[in-house]
Scaffold this motif. Structure first.
Motif, PDB file in Angstrom:
ATOM      1  N   TRP A  43       0.828  -1.203   0.000  1.00 25.75           N
ATOM      2  CA  TRP A  43       0.000   0.000   0.000  1.00 25.75           C
ATOM      3  C   TRP A  43       0.866   1.258   0.000  1.00 25.75           C
ATOM      4  CZ3 TRP A  43      -2.855   2.535   4.569  1.00 25.75           C
ATOM      5  CH2 TRP A  43      -3.870   3.377   4.119  1.00 25.75           C
ATOM      6  N   ILE A  44       1.978   1.229   0.735  1.00 22.00           N
ATOM      7  CA  ILE A  44       2.894   2.368   0.756  1.00 22.00           C
ATOM      8  C   ILE A  44       3.566   2.537  -0.607  1.00 22.00           C
ATOM      9  CG2 ILE A  44       5.094   3.166   1.723  1.00 22.00           C
ATOM     10  CD1 ILE A  44       4.123   1.934   4.411  1.00 22.00           C
ATOM     11  N   LEU A  45       3.936   1.413  -1.228  1.00 26.06           N
ATOM     12  CA  LEU A  45       4.598   1.477  -2.535  1.00 26.06           C
ATOM     13  C   LEU A  45       3.643   1.900  -3.641  1.00 26.06           C
ATOM     14  CD1 LEU A  45       6.847  -1.679  -2.300  1.00 26.06           C
ATOM     15  CD2 LEU A  45       7.566   0.699  -2.173  1.00 26.06           C
ATOM     16  N   GLY A  46       2.389   1.614  -3.481  1.00 25.68           N
ATOM     17  CA  GLY A  46       1.405   2.002  -4.483  1.00 25.68           C
ATOM     18  C   GLY A  46       0.039   1.514  -4.078  1.00 25.68           C
ATOM     19  N   TRP A  47      -0.960   2.316  -4.345  1.00 29.32           N
ATOM     20  CA  TRP A  47      -2.312   2.002  -3.913  1.00 29.32           C
ATOM     21  C   TRP A  47      -2.835   0.723  -4.571  1.00 29.32           C
ATOM     22  CZ3 TRP A  47      -6.828   2.476  -7.060  1.00 29.32           C
ATOM     23  CH2 TRP A  47      -8.011   2.293  -6.367  1.00 29.32           C
ATOM     24  N   ILE A  48      -2.643   0.582  -5.881  1.00 27.88           N
ATOM     25  CA  ILE A  48      -3.196  -0.557  -6.611  1.00 27.88           C
ATOM     26  C   ILE A  48      -2.620  -1.895  -6.136  1.00 27.88           C
ATOM     27  CG2 ILE A  48      -3.378  -1.633  -8.890  1.00 27.88           C
ATOM     28  CD1 ILE A  48      -3.795   1.175 -10.032  1.00 27.88           C
ATOM     29  N   PRO A  49      -1.305  -2.039  -5.939  1.00 30.52           N
ATOM     30  CA  PRO A  49      -0.814  -3.327  -5.420  1.00 30.52           C
ATOM     31  C   PRO A  49      -1.409  -3.695  -4.062  1.00 30.52           C
ATOM     32  CG  PRO A  49       1.003  -2.030  -6.258  1.00 30.52           C
ATOM     33  CD  PRO A  49      -0.203  -1.150  -6.275  1.00 30.52           C
ATOM     34  N   GLY A  50      -1.626  -2.709  -3.215  1.00 32.63           N
ATOM     35  CA  GLY A  50      -2.239  -2.971  -1.915  1.00 32.63           C
ATOM     36  C   GLY A  50      -3.672  -3.457  -2.048  1.00 32.63           C
ATOM     37  N   VAL A  51      -4.422  -2.867  -2.974  1.00 29.52           N
ATOM     38  CA  VAL A  51      -5.808  -3.270  -3.201  1.00 29.52           C
ATOM     39  C   VAL A  51      -5.863  -4.679  -3.782  1.00 29.52           C
ATOM     40  CG1 VAL A  51      -7.883  -2.805  -4.556  1.00 29.52           C
ATOM     41  CG2 VAL A  51      -6.683  -0.916  -3.445  1.00 29.52           C
ATOM     42  N   ILE A  52      -5.013  -4.970  -4.750  1.00 36.79           N
ATOM     43  CA  ILE A  52      -4.998  -6.301  -5.367  1.00 36.79           C
ATOM     44  C   ILE A  52      -4.664  -7.369  -4.320  1.00 36.79           C
ATOM     45  CG2 ILE A  52      -3.789  -7.777  -7.019  1.00 36.79           C
ATOM     46  CD1 ILE A  52      -3.577  -5.273  -8.823  1.00 36.79           C
ATOM     47  N   HIS A  53      -3.680  -7.101  -3.483  1.00 37.66           N
ATOM     48  CA  HIS A  53      -3.316  -8.054  -2.441  1.00 37.66           C
ATOM     49  C   HIS A  53      -4.460  -8.233  -1.447  1.00 37.66           C
ATOM     50  CE1 HIS A  53      -1.356  -9.247   1.420  1.00 37.66           C
ATOM     51  NE2 HIS A  53      -0.806 -10.143   0.607  1.00 37.66           N
ATOM     52  N   ALA A  54      -5.113  -7.150  -1.075  1.00 33.38           N
ATOM     53  CA  ALA A  54      -6.243  -7.244  -0.139  1.00 33.38           C
ATOM     54  C   ALA A  54      -7.364  -8.080  -0.741  1.00 33.38           C
ATOM     55  CB  ALA A  54      -6.746  -5.849   0.223  1.00 33.38           C
ATOM     56  N   TRP A  55      -7.684  -7.861  -2.018  1.00 33.37           N
ATOM     57  CA  TRP A  55      -8.737  -8.644  -2.671  1.00 33.37           C
ATOM     58  C   TRP A  55      -8.352 -10.115  -2.736  1.00 33.37           C
ATOM     59  CZ3 TRP A  55     -10.364  -5.138  -7.381  1.00 33.37           C
ATOM     60  CH2 TRP A  55     -11.103  -4.071  -6.899  1.00 33.37           C
ATOM     61  N   TYR A  56      -7.076 -10.387  -2.966  1.00 29.65           N
ATOM     62  CA  TYR A  56      -6.607 -11.773  -2.982  1.00 29.65           C
ATOM     63  C   TYR A  56      -6.815 -12.427  -1.616  1.00 29.65           C
ATOM     64  CZ  TYR A  56      -3.385 -15.685  -2.831  1.00 29.65           C
ATOM     65  OH  TYR A  56      -2.832 -16.924  -2.640  1.00 29.65           O
ATOM     66  N   ILE A  57      -6.438 -11.746  -0.559  1.00 29.76           N
ATOM     67  CA  ILE A  57      -6.588 -12.285   0.798  1.00 29.76           C
ATOM     68  C   ILE A  57      -8.068 -12.496   1.121  1.00 29.76           C
ATOM     69  CG2 ILE A  57      -6.279 -11.761   3.265  1.00 29.76           C
ATOM     70  CD1 ILE A  57      -3.705 -12.613   1.856  1.00 29.76           C
TER      71      ILE A  57
END
Length: 67
Positions: A43-57
């Motif tokens: 999430w700190i590195l970029g909003w989209i990677p954080g969202v994708i990881h959250a959706w995966y979890i």
């Protein structure tokens, strides 16, 4: 592949919440684990990677930690 039930209402709300604050739904699903630290970094590195990881979890784990 096993048949999985469709997402519950709580999961749909977590997906929506992940759009704004990705680490919060990850914490609600997995508790205090390595997943929350990974999600915070993404999430700190970029909003989209954080969202994708959250959706995966959210989609991978059926129940919150501790149940």
């Amino acid at each position: 592949m096993a048949n999985r039930p469709p997402s519950s209402t709580s999961d749909v709300l977590l997906y929506f919440l992940a759009l704004f604050i990705p680490p919060l739904p990850v914490f609600m699903k997995r508790g205090c684990s390595a997943d929350i630290l990974i999600n915070l970094l993404l999430w700190i590195l970029g909003w989209i990677p954080g969202v994708i990881h959250a959706w995966y979890i959210i989609s991978k784990y059926e129940r919150p930690a501790g149940y």
